[in-house]
Design a protein around this motif. Structure first.
Motif, short mmCIF file in Angstrom:
data_model
loop_
_atom_site.label_atom_id
_atom_site.label_comp_id
_atom_site.label_asym_id
_atom_site.label_seq_id
_atom_site.Cartn_x
_atom_site.Cartn_y
_atom_site.Cartn_z
N PHE A 295 110.75 64.04 99.21
CA PHE A 295 111.42 63.10 97.89
C PHE A 295 112.61 62.30 98.31
N VAL A 296 113.46 62.74 99.19
CA VAL A 296 114.35 61.70 99.41
C VAL A 296 114.27 60.55 100.47
N LEU A 297 113.14 60.87 101.41
CA LEU A 297 112.78 59.99 102.61
C LEU A 297 111.71 59.16 102.39
N GLY A 298 110.73 59.93 101.34
CA GLY A 298 109.30 59.17 101.17
C GLY A 298 109.56 57.59 100.79
N PRO A 299 110.31 57.44 99.61
CA PRO A 299 110.50 55.87 99.15
C PRO A 299 110.98 55.07 100.18
N VAL A 300 111.89 55.80 101.09
CA VAL A 300 112.76 54.80 102.20
C VAL A 300 111.40 54.44 103.04
N VAL A 301 110.39 55.44 103.69
CA VAL A 301 109.68 54.97 104.52
C VAL A 301 108.44 53.92 103.91
N LEU A 302 108.16 54.08 102.49
CA LEU A 302 107.54 53.13 101.81
C LEU A 302 107.93 51.89 101.75
N GLY A 303 109.50 51.74 101.24
CA GLY A 303 110.03 50.52 101.14
C GLY A 303 110.10 49.96 102.55
N VAL A 304 110.47 50.59 103.62
CA VAL A 304 110.51 49.82 104.71
C VAL A 304 109.03 49.41 105.29
N ALA A 305 108.01 50.11 105.05
CA ALA A 305 106.67 49.90 105.36
C ALA A 305 106.25 48.62 104.82
N ASP A 306 106.45 48.50 103.43
CA ASP A 306 105.98 47.38 102.78
C ASP A 306 106.28 45.95 103.21
N THR A 307 107.45 46.26 103.80
CA THR A 307 108.12 44.78 104.29
C THR A 307 107.27 44.09 105.59
N PHE A 308 106.30 44.93 106.03
CA PHE A 308 105.57 44.51 107.26
C PHE A 308 104.15 44.53 106.81
N ILE A 309 103.62 45.03 105.60
CA ILE A 309 102.47 44.60 105.30
C ILE A 309 102.18 43.29 104.35
N GLY A 310 101.50 42.69 105.05
CA GLY A 310 101.03 41.13 104.63
C GLY A 310 102.26 39.97 104.74
N ALA A 311 103.09 40.50 105.29
CA ALA A 311 104.33 39.28 105.37
C ALA A 311 103.92 38.44 106.43
N ALA A 312 104.33 37.10 105.95
CA ALA A 312 104.49 36.17 106.73
C ALA A 312 105.56 36.17 107.90
N PRO A 313 105.32 35.32 108.95
CA PRO A 313 106.61 35.25 109.85
C PRO A 313 107.78 34.90 109.33
N GLN A 314 108.75 35.94 109.70
CA GLN A 314 110.20 35.74 108.92
C GLN A 314 111.17 35.74 110.19
N SER A 315 112.25 35.08 109.83
CA SER A 315 113.32 34.93 110.70
C SER A 315 114.19 36.27 110.85
N THR A 316 115.03 36.46 112.06
CA THR A 316 115.50 37.69 112.23
C THR A 316 116.43 38.09 110.98
N LEU A 317 117.16 37.37 110.58
CA LEU A 317 118.06 37.38 109.23
C LEU A 317 117.15 37.96 108.04
N VAL A 318 116.04 37.25 107.79
CA VAL A 318 115.35 37.62 106.44
C VAL A 318 114.67 39.01 106.68
N ARG A 319 114.18 39.33 107.93
CA ARG A 319 113.53 40.45 108.33
C ARG A 319 114.63 41.58 108.36
N SER A 320 115.76 41.32 108.80
CA SER A 320 116.83 42.38 108.58
C SER A 320 117.14 42.90 107.21
N LEU A 321 117.24 41.59 106.30
CA LEU A 321 117.51 41.96 104.89
C LEU A 321 116.39 42.66 104.26
N SER A 322 115.21 42.48 104.70
CA SER A 322 113.92 43.18 104.11
C SER A 322 114.18 44.46 104.54
N VAL A 323 114.18 44.81 105.71
CA VAL A 323 114.13 46.26 106.14
C VAL A 323 115.53 47.01 105.85
N GLY A 324 116.71 46.33 105.58
CA GLY A 324 117.67 46.79 104.81
C GLY A 324 117.36 47.36 103.79
#
Length: 368
Positions: A12-41
């Motif tokens: 219940f606690v970690l499931g949404p975290v994993v889903l939120g991080v995984a979503d940032t890599f699904i179908g995402a266009a190439p991103q800069s390091t700053l943008v990728r860091s903000l998305s994963v964060g």
């Protein structure tokens, strides 16, 4: 596979975290390091959503706007709607999510269809809010249902305790009336045997029986007190006495009794009324044997004006007759008075002008 409570809590606690991080890599266009860091964060910060839902939502806004943390923002908005349904916080959080999804990065409104994108942004935000409120309301209803169930269970227990206490008090009265009557008969017969025999052994046995009868009545008084104060197990109930049992009662009393009982008129009395009348006569005869041995007793039962009238009157004790030395718990007449008043009648007991004693009662025949 069945999960343990600890495993369900971690999911219940970690499931949404994993889903939120995984979503940032699904179908995402190439991103800069700053943008990728903000998305994963934005996905990682969801771990604090249960304790700080609004701060978590604010932390996901940069990842939603500049990056691809779309799901993380909706999870944060859902959590805010579920845990902090305040109107101001929910309005601010909703506008931030809509703006972060609607405005492109870098800002260029001509690059997309504003109406379609606005419709999509508003719809997803409203869906997250509606889901959060539905889950919150479901939890509130479950809590209310549990409270109602527990309250009903408490009421049932209180009702059962009340019924048990009522039955216990009635049983105590019945025990006193029945056992005291029978034991006093034993003591009376033992006293008569002692006076009528010249055999020393028989006199000794009669004294022993009489002593045991007195001791039994003392134990009875103690048991009645305990029974009124504490609960007991199921009790086997025997058939209760009726007015038709009065001849047997009078015959066993070994007293000089003049009975004037109209059984035909009293045949229509309810069972509870008959039982109360029987107990009145029984207790009165017991008291005569205790306090006025040798006295003549007159019993009168009549039905008039839809009321059963009971009167037991005895004269003074016979000259030279010693009262029986039997213990008394003081519950007999009090119990009779309570019984009669519960049936809506009247009860009186006291000495008369001739030195005797009179017990009278009137019991409505519409009760019982």
């Amino acid at each position: 596979m069945t999960l343990t409570p600890t495993q369900r809590r971690l999911l219940f606690v970690l499931g949404p975290v994993v889903l939120g991080v995984a979503d940032t890599f699904i179908g995402a266009a190439p991103q800069s390091t700053l943008v990728r860091s903000l998305s994963v964060g934005a996905g990682l910060v969801l771990i604090a959503r249960l304790r700080m839902p609004f701060a978590t939502l604010l932390a996901t806004v940069p990842g939603m706007y500049m990056g691809s943390a779309w799901l993380a923002g909706l999870i944060a908005l859902y959590t805010l709607s579920r845990l902090r349904p305040g109107r101001l916080l929910l309005t601010v959080g909703t506008l931030l999510v809509i703006a972060a999804n609607f405005l492109p990065y870098p800002l260029d409104l001509e690059a997309r269809d504003p109406w379609a994108w606005a419709e999509s942004s508003v719809a997803t935000a409203i869906a997250a809010i509606a889901l959060g409120r539905a889950v919150a309301l479901r939890g509130e209803l479950a809590t209310r249902l549990r409270e109602l169930t527990e309250g009903r269970a408490r009421e049932d227990r209180l009702l059962a305790d009340h019924v048990l206490a009522t039955e216990r008090a009635q049983l105590a009265r019945e025990m006193h009336d029945v056992v005291a009557h029978q034991v006093s008969l034993i003591s009376l017969q033992a006293g008569a045997l002692r006076m009528s025999t010249a055999d020393p052994a028989s006199r000794e046995h009669a004294d022993t029986i009489r002593t045991l009868a007195v001791r039994t009545l003392e134990e009875l008084r103690h048991m009645v007190g305990v029974l009124r104060a504490a609960g007991g197990g199921p009790v086997e109930r025997r058939p209760q006495p009726r007015l038709s049992d009065l001849p047997r009662l009078i015959g066993e009393s070994a007293l000089d009794v003049d009975a004037d009982i109209d059984y035909q008129e009293c045949a229509s009395c309810p069972e509870g009324v008959e039982r109360a009348a029987f107990r009145i006569v029984q207790e009165a005869l017991t008291n005569v044997r205790k306090h006025a041995p040798g006295a003549k007793v007159r019993i009168r039962l009549r039905c008039a004006d839809r009321e059963l009238q009971v009167e037991v009157r005895n004269a003074a004790a016979a000259p030279g007759a010693a009262p029986l030395d039997l213990p008394s718990g003081g519950h007999g007449l009090i119990g009779l008075s309570e019984r009669v008043h519960l049936l809506g009648g009247f009860f009186s007991a006291g000495p008369d002008d001739a030195g005797g004693f009179r017990v009278s009662a009137g019991i409505p025949m519409t009760t019982g």
